[in-house]
Design a protein around this motif. Structure first.
Motif, mmCIF file in Angstrom:
data_model
loop_
_atom_site.group_PDB
_atom_site.id
_atom_site.type_symbol
_atom_site.label_atom_id
_atom_site.label_comp_id
_atom_site.label_asym_id
_atom_site.label_seq_id
_atom_site.Cartn_x
_atom_site.Cartn_y
_atom_site.Cartn_z
ATOM 1 N N SER A 50 14.250 -1.507 9.984
ATOM 2 C CA SER A 50 15.461 -0.717 9.747
ATOM 3 C C SER A 50 15.659 0.337 10.826
ATOM 4 C CB SER A 50 15.397 -0.050 8.372
ATOM 5 O OG SER A 50 14.218 0.720 8.222
ATOM 6 N N ASP A 66 10.381 1.364 11.606
ATOM 7 C CA ASP A 66 10.531 1.419 10.155
ATOM 8 C C ASP A 66 10.764 0.003 9.663
ATOM 9 O OD1 ASP A 66 10.215 4.119 10.077
ATOM 10 O OD2 ASP A 66 12.340 4.596 9.838
ATOM 11 N N ARG A 68 11.614 -2.743 6.763
ATOM 12 C CA ARG A 68 12.407 -2.806 5.532
ATOM 13 C C ARG A 68 11.567 -3.236 4.344
ATOM 14 N NH1 ARG A 68 18.026 -3.033 5.704
ATOM 15 N NH2 ARG A 68 17.978 -4.219 3.766
ATOM 16 N N THR A 69 11.801 -2.547 3.208
ATOM 17 C CA THR A 69 11.152 -2.929 1.953
ATOM 18 C C THR A 69 12.188 -3.141 0.848
ATOM 19 O OG1 THR A 69 10.793 -0.642 1.237
ATOM 20 C CG2 THR A 69 9.067 -1.647 2.590
ATOM 21 N N THR A 157 3.392 0.174 0.118
ATOM 22 C CA THR A 157 4.590 0.838 0.624
ATOM 23 C C THR A 157 5.188 1.758 -0.432
ATOM 24 O OG1 THR A 157 6.103 -0.926 -0.080
ATOM 25 C CG2 THR A 157 5.102 -1.133 2.107
ATOM 26 N N SER A 159 7.848 5.710 -0.756
ATOM 27 C CA SER A 159 8.934 6.562 -0.245
ATOM 28 C C SER A 159 8.488 8.008 -0.177
ATOM 29 C CB SER A 159 10.179 6.433 -1.134
ATOM 30 O OG SER A 159 9.881 6.842 -2.464
ATOM 31 N N HIS A 166 10.409 2.559 2.586
ATOM 32 C CA HIS A 166 10.187 1.779 3.801
ATOM 33 C C HIS A 166 8.767 2.064 4.276
ATOM 34 C CE1 HIS A 166 11.220 5.692 5.604
ATOM 35 N NE2 HIS A 166 10.577 5.296 6.690
ATOM 36 N N HIS A 168 6.777 3.224 7.562
ATOM 37 C CA HIS A 168 6.782 3.716 8.944
ATOM 38 C C HIS A 168 5.489 3.247 9.594
ATOM 39 C CE1 HIS A 168 7.480 6.421 12.352
ATOM 40 N NE2 HIS A 168 6.174 6.641 12.303
ATOM 41 N N ASN A 252 21.055 -3.198 9.762
ATOM 42 C CA ASN A 252 20.706 -1.949 10.430
ATOM 43 C C ASN A 252 21.073 -1.972 11.905
ATOM 44 O OD1 ASN A 252 18.385 -2.549 8.242
ATOM 45 N ND2 ASN A 252 18.889 -0.382 8.280
#
Length: 635
Positions: A50, A66, A68-69, A157, A159, A166, A168, A252
């Motif tokens: 992303s 980053d 994506r999840t 994963t 937040s 996501h 990092h 994205n």
């Protein structure tokens, strides 16, 4: 192993770089990467990103990928290579729950915003935190010598920290500088070229090279090229572009990898973003055109170098990328490439007319800051050796929290903004130069700002206007919202003492959102003091309201552990999670704070609730106001 395509790109540009002038920055040394270095994609969540390396953030460059999840949490995270767990971190901001691995070649990988660590690592982290029930953790793991193999599960994963769910993922060199993970064998599917949205032309003063005016143009797209038409100029111009990249099967948009500015057959500017140092991350402000970043969040990247830019991305001609040309008509091309060589070209026809001053030849300095706009009528400054002349000698705050806030429009000091309860009282100004500690203060020495020798990117003429609103100071700077290289300290002696100094603080005002941000200020030797990251508008305000605390809920987290979630908010100074406390059935636990979700979480390993539970909550804001609530019979 280096990508074959990347090797080809580097070879093709070898001749180009030979004719350009180095910016003077340190080269990007990635020599530790070898043909046998293999990285594993670090998560099962998705093969999509992303955000990519080097993108614009609020006050820095993005230092990794980053991944994506899909807005969900709990996907497995794997060690990208063999290594040792060097560090574990837990915080409500930044990377949140984060793991640092050190690999056998002394390079690093970083996994941020995790929901939790792998079970044994989480148990170890909890055992440390439960000693004093601390939420925060920054644990050096060298003595533990925990080895992991490539592909081992290390976390999940989440937040935590900043942003939506996501992962990092960051790679660092042996000297701890982040580098683009796509320089390894890792890759994403991408056969889409970059997209130009706007070009900006900064018309510069032919003598000082300050910006006089700025224009933006949108292109017409034809056959994959972007035509920005024609523009007239009567002096030197600087070009910047708002351009982004895309990848297959994801909505994205990303930063481009390479940019070139070509004047007919001559390359004026070239940049490629492979690596940078953390001490250089804030130079995003001068790599981009920050007035446009402030106004519309557009990430216009300059295709020339201003003073103070030490990033290792660039090669330029002798004029630092500025188009300083005699009268005539010229074709300018901006070439944008992504990491995989997908290319787009933006074309501009530059017509130079009415040139009154001949081109100066080699340009050695381009101001990073705007020209001085206001004649203050007085100059008050003090050098380091004269600091004792101030009314008090205040030590620096040990670690005040701070972050550069959003930009807003510049106030006009010739016709100052005056609120109904506000009167303009004082003004001062001075010329500041980098490399020297300087202090700008009012004649009565009741308000001053302390700039360290590393605070500025470039020379800056600054004015400070001080008014009062309900007998409390309002401080405005011109030029407004100028980013600083390093933070400065704003100091205020209140002439009209507040009712309660314990709830009085310094706030930065954001007129775009019409909101205040508390700057982590505090009193020291009767001086109210705050660390600030930019010159903007600051108000002294009082916070006499206590935080809101809502009813708690007993729930399961993603690991299956039972926790207590408590909604909390404080709209003025914010939550002080360090002091806040939760007890369940008379027992303390770790109190975790999630600022995005506005909640506290009571977490205690092995916690099993009763049929009916007694939950007692103490929540402080950052100026000490307390809300104490007792909840009985919570199921």
């Amino acid at each position: 192993m280096l990508n074959r395509d990347n090797d080809i790109i580097l070879f093709l540009f070898a001749g180009l770089l030979a004719v350009l002038v180095p910016s003077g920055a340190v080269s990007q040394d990635l020599s530790f990467l070898s043909d046998t270095t293999h990285y594993l994609w670090p998560t099962e969540a998705s093969p999509f990103i992303s955000s990519t390396f080097g993108e614009t953030r609020k006050a820095h460059f993005h230092a990794g990928l980053d991944i994506r999840t899909w807005g969900r949490e709990g996907y497995k995270v794997y060690a990208t290579r063999d290594g040792v767990v060097e560090r574990l971190g837990i915080s409500p901001r930044g990377y949140g729950k984060v793991i640092f691995l050190k690999h056998d070649d002394s390079s690093y990988s970083v996994y941020g915003h995790l929901n939790r660590f792998e079970e044994s690592l989480m148990t170890l982290a909890d055992s440390i935190r439960m000693q004093d029930y601390s939420f925060l953790l920054d644990m050096d793991m060298d003595e533990e010598n925990i080895r992991v193999s490539q592909g081992d599960l290390i976390g999940f994963t989440g937040s935590t920290g900043i942003g939506p769910p996501h992962l990092h993922f960051e790679l660092r060199t042996p000297d701890n500088k982040p580098f683009n993970p796509l320089l390894t064998n890792l890759s994403v599917e991408d056969d889409l070229p970059p997209v130009f949205t706007e070009i900006a032309i900064e018309h510069l003063d032919p003598e000082t090279y300050h910006i006089n005016t700025l224009e933006t143009l949108r292109p017409r797209q034809t056959a994959g090229n972007y035509d920005f038409g024609s523009i007239s100029a009567s002096g030197p111009v600087g070009i910047s572009v708002n351009v982004h990249d895309r990848a297959n099967r994801t909505p994205n948009i990303y930063a481009v990898y390479e940019l070139s500015l070509v004047l007919e057959q001559d390359t004026l500017f070239y940049s490629r973003v492979d690596s940078f140092g953390y001490g250089q991350a804030s130079q995003m402000f001068i790599d981009r055109v920050y007035p446009l970043l402030r106004e519309n969040r557009g990430g216009f990247q300059r295709l020339y170098l201003v003073n103070g830019n030490e990033l290792p991305f660039y090669r330029t001609d002798n004029n630092r990328g500025i188009a300083d040309l005699p009268e005539g008509t010229y074709d300018l091309d901006v070439i944008a490439k992504d990491f995989y060589g997908n290319k787009s070209t933006g074309s501009l026809n530059l017509v130079v007319t009415g040139r009154e001053i001949s081109p100066a030849g080699e340009i050695t300095a381009i101001p990073a800051y705007p020209r001085h706009q206001i004649k203050s009528g007085m100059e008050n400054s003090v050098s380091f050796g004269e600091l004792q002349a101030l009314p008090v000698n205040v030590p620096l705050l040990s670690n005040p929290e701070t972050a550069a806030g959003p930009y807003h429009e510049q106030p006009n000091f010739e016709t100052p903004l005056v609120y109904s309860r506000e009167s303009t009282v004082k003004r001062t100004g001075m010329k500041l130069v980098p490399g020297k500690r300087q202090i700008l203060y009012l004649p009565d020495q009741t308000i001053w700002i302390d700039f360290s020798k590393d605070a500025l990117f470039d020379t800056l003429h600054v004015d400070m206007l001080v008014s009062e609103w309900d007998n409390l100071p309002v401080i405005r700077f011109s030029p407004s919202h100028i980013p600083l290289k390093k933070s400065a300290y704003l100091n205020i002696i209140l002439q009209n003492p507040p009712v309660d100094p314990e709830v009085t603080g310094i706030y930065e005002f954001d007129s775009r959102q019409n909101k205040y941000g508390y700057k982590g200020s505090g009193f020291s030797a009767s001086v109210l003091r705050a660390k600030i990251g930019q010159l903007g508008e600051f108000h002294v305000r009082q916070d006499q309201s206590s935080p809101y605390v809502g009813p708690p809920r007993i729930e399961k987290d993603l690991s299956g552990a039972t926790v207590v979630n408590i909604p909390i908010t404080d709209e003025v100074s914010g939550i002080d999670y360090h002091r806040s406390l939760v007890e369940v059935n008379g027992r303390k636990g770790i109190v975790e704070y999630n600022p995005d979700k506005n909640r506290l979480t009571y977490y205690r390993p092995g916690f099993n609730p009763l049929e009916k539970n007694r939950i007692e909550v103490w929540v402080y804001d950052r100026l000490g106001n307390l809300t104490h609530r007792l909840f009985e019979d919570i199921q």
